[in-house]
Design a protein around this motif. Sequence first.
Motif, short mmCIF file in Angstrom:
data_model
loop_
_atom_site.label_atom_id
_atom_site.label_comp_id
_atom_site.label_asym_id
_atom_site.label_seq_id
_atom_site.Cartn_x
_atom_site.Cartn_y
_atom_site.Cartn_z
N ILE A 45 0.86 -1.24 -0.12
CA ILE A 45 -0.11 0.01 0.06
C ILE A 45 0.90 1.18 0.10
CG2 ILE A 45 -0.06 0.02 2.47
CD1 ILE A 45 -3.34 1.03 1.91
N GLU A 46 0.45 2.25 -0.62
CA GLU A 46 1.40 3.61 -0.96
C GLU A 46 -0.03 4.60 -1.06
OE1 GLU A 46 3.77 3.22 -4.26
OE2 GLU A 46 2.14 3.10 -5.73
N LEU A 47 0.49 5.97 -0.87
CA LEU A 47 -0.33 7.11 -0.90
C LEU A 47 -0.45 7.19 -2.42
CD1 LEU A 47 1.21 9.87 1.11
CD2 LEU A 47 -0.80 8.34 1.65
N ALA A 48 -1.67 7.61 -2.98
CA ALA A 48 -2.26 7.87 -4.19
C ALA A 48 -1.89 9.24 -4.72
CB ALA A 48 -3.60 7.48 -4.25
N VAL A 49 -1.44 10.03 -3.91
CA VAL A 49 -1.15 11.51 -3.77
C VAL A 49 0.16 11.81 -3.24
CG1 VAL A 49 -3.57 12.18 -4.31
CG2 VAL A 49 -2.52 12.49 -2.02
N GLU A 50 0.61 13.08 -3.56
CA GLU A 50 1.92 13.48 -3.07
C GLU A 50 1.36 13.87 -1.43
OE1 GLU A 50 5.16 13.50 -3.99
OE2 GLU A 50 4.08 12.46 -5.63
N HIS A 51 2.29 13.64 -0.48
CA HIS A 51 2.13 13.92 0.71
C HIS A 51 1.75 15.62 0.97
CE1 HIS A 51 2.89 14.85 5.02
NE2 HIS A 51 2.35 13.80 5.30
N GLU A 52 2.46 16.36 0.26
CA GLU A 52 2.05 17.81 0.36
C GLU A 52 0.63 18.11 -0.07
OE1 GLU A 52 4.52 16.41 -1.27
OE2 GLU A 52 6.07 16.72 0.42
N GLN A 53 -0.30 17.22 -0.88
CA GLN A 53 -1.54 17.27 -1.48
C GLN A 53 -2.43 17.12 -0.60
OE1 GLN A 53 -0.36 15.22 -5.32
NE2 GLN A 53 -2.10 16.66 -5.77
N LEU A 54 -2.07 16.52 0.42
CA LEU A 54 -3.22 15.92 1.83
C LEU A 54 -3.56 17.29 2.24
CD1 LEU A 54 -1.35 13.33 3.29
CD2 LEU A 54 -3.17 13.07 1.52
N GLU A 55 -5.03 17.26 2.81
CA GLU A 55 -5.67 18.59 3.32
C GLU A 55 -6.03 18.09 4.50
OE1 GLU A 55 -8.69 20.15 1.01
OE2 GLU A 55 -7.95 19.85 -0.92
N TRP A 56 -5.94 19.17 5.54
CA TRP A 56 -6.31 19.02 6.88
C TRP A 56 -7.85 19.61 7.37
CZ3 TRP A 56 -3.18 15.74 10.06
CH2 TRP A 56 -1.88 15.49 9.20
N ARG A 57 -8.60 19.03 8.23
CA ARG A 57 -9.75 19.47 8.27
C ARG A 57 -9.49 20.78 9.35
NH1 ARG A 57 -12.22 14.47 11.40
NH2 ARG A 57 -13.64 16.03 12.43
N ASN A 58 -10.67 21.52 9.24
CA ASN A 58 -10.49 22.97 9.89
C ASN A 58 -11.28 22.62 11.36
OD1 ASN A 58 -10.72 25.60 10.47
ND2 ASN A 58 -12.98 25.82 9.85
N GLY A 59 -10.95 23.35 12.40
CA GLY A 59 -11.25 23.36 13.76
C GLY A 59 -10.04 23.54 14.56
N ALA A 60 -10.41 23.98 15.78
CA ALA A 60 -9.66 24.45 16.84
C ALA A 60 -9.10 23.35 17.77
CB ALA A 60 -9.97 25.42 17.91
N PHE A 61 -9.73 22.15 17.71
CA PHE A 61 -9.49 21.05 18.70
C PHE A 61 -8.75 20.04 18.10
CE2 PHE A 61 -13.43 22.83 19.81
CZ PHE A 61 -13.24 23.32 21.36
#
Length: 459
Positions: free
Chosen positions: A396-412
């Motif tokens: 198994i491997e990433l299907a996109v570059e790591h830099e393309q990953l997005e993080w969810r919004n939120g303070a916690f």
Amino acid sequence: MTSPHQPAGSPPPGCPAHAGAPPHTKPPATEPDAYAPLKLYGPEYAAEPERFFRHLRQFGALAPVEIAPDVTALLVTDYRAALDLLHDDTTWSKDSRAWMETVPADSPVMPMLMWRPNVFYSDGPAHDRYRQVITDSFRLVEPHELRARVHHAADTLIQRFGAHGRVDLIAEYARLIPLLMFNNLFGLPDSYSEQLIAAIAGMLDGNSPEEAAAANAAYESYIMELVGAKKAQRGADLTSWFMDHPNDLTDEELIHQIILTMGAGNEPLANLIGNALSRMLSDDRYYNTLSGGALTARDAINEVLWNDPPLLNYSAHFPVRDVFFHGTWVRAGQLVMVSYAAANSQFDTTSQQGPSSGSGSHLSWAAGPHACPVQRHALLIATTAIERLTAWLSDIELAVEHEQLEWRNGAFHRALVALPARFTPITPDQAGATPWDSSPSSSTPSEPISTARQRASAP
């Protein structure tokens, strides 16, 4: 209540001026505005929270932040100050009821901070009583049985996408593993797991207040069915053990401990699994592990707990009196939270796996009387879930570059939106062992990871 003319972190009336605060000078245009509480939400913060924490440290151990529109707090970014707060349950209370009167009832942070009769938001004897129910009950879950349950949950999910060759490891694996586990541990059969999954997903992803309300109602219905089933017939499960504990929970207290345990166990555990998989699949030190390298799933989890903790900021506390704390006056009842991520990253690190010696332990489990009561179980679930996945899907491997990953919004939280991956498809009828062959009591795939990887890469 905060005066509109008195910014968070300023001394209460009659107290000396704020000590140790830096001059209010405008930062460079690329940095957040130093004049206002820093907003811990939005895409820029989600993408790079450590940049925000570096800016906040100019205020000292505590800094003013905004965790939702018009909801401010003081954030502890200093490691020693965080430990002092977390271990002092005389000065600092977890009871948020007075604070709730100062915040709009429909604020998006209210579900995370509103008072309930549970172990998170109780002090003194009440807290000790609730915590003992949880720790005593989880102590009855044997590690080998818990590992077998994780294997069954992991295999159930891998069977769903194994033949596809592609998967979103957040939506189809990391987020679902805890839900399957808790449905099982609390005593409902697998047929109820989809009901729980749909309810939690609706609360996390509801696109409107109506959808969120419907999901919340579905979750409450699930909890009531669970409690009703166990009142009718006890079993070897957490719900029954909560009910029969000598601390004698009322029905209301029972329901709130279940809701708390599921909620506190679900989101952080899903984030821990997802963040660790992200690191493993984007770093050759871990990729090589699948064919005998040095670093393991446990190493990835430890790296996440130091650098990308599943909860970046939490441990909401409220001082019982005006207090001068590490250079800042804090008013009685004012919301103060601990930034585990900022405290962890305060030290210089010698590697990505953690800080240099002598800097202490990470704070991702919190500390003191309100530290996570089931750390051992959470670590076992996360480690086993990752090991099971990489055993069956060894390439198994990433299907996109790591830099393309997005993080969810939120303070916690620190949570990925998605983690797309690809692998060689597996099917029930292929040669050798597969997840379809395993039973709920199976413990490991029938061949080691290194052998599985060699077989997967064979011509």
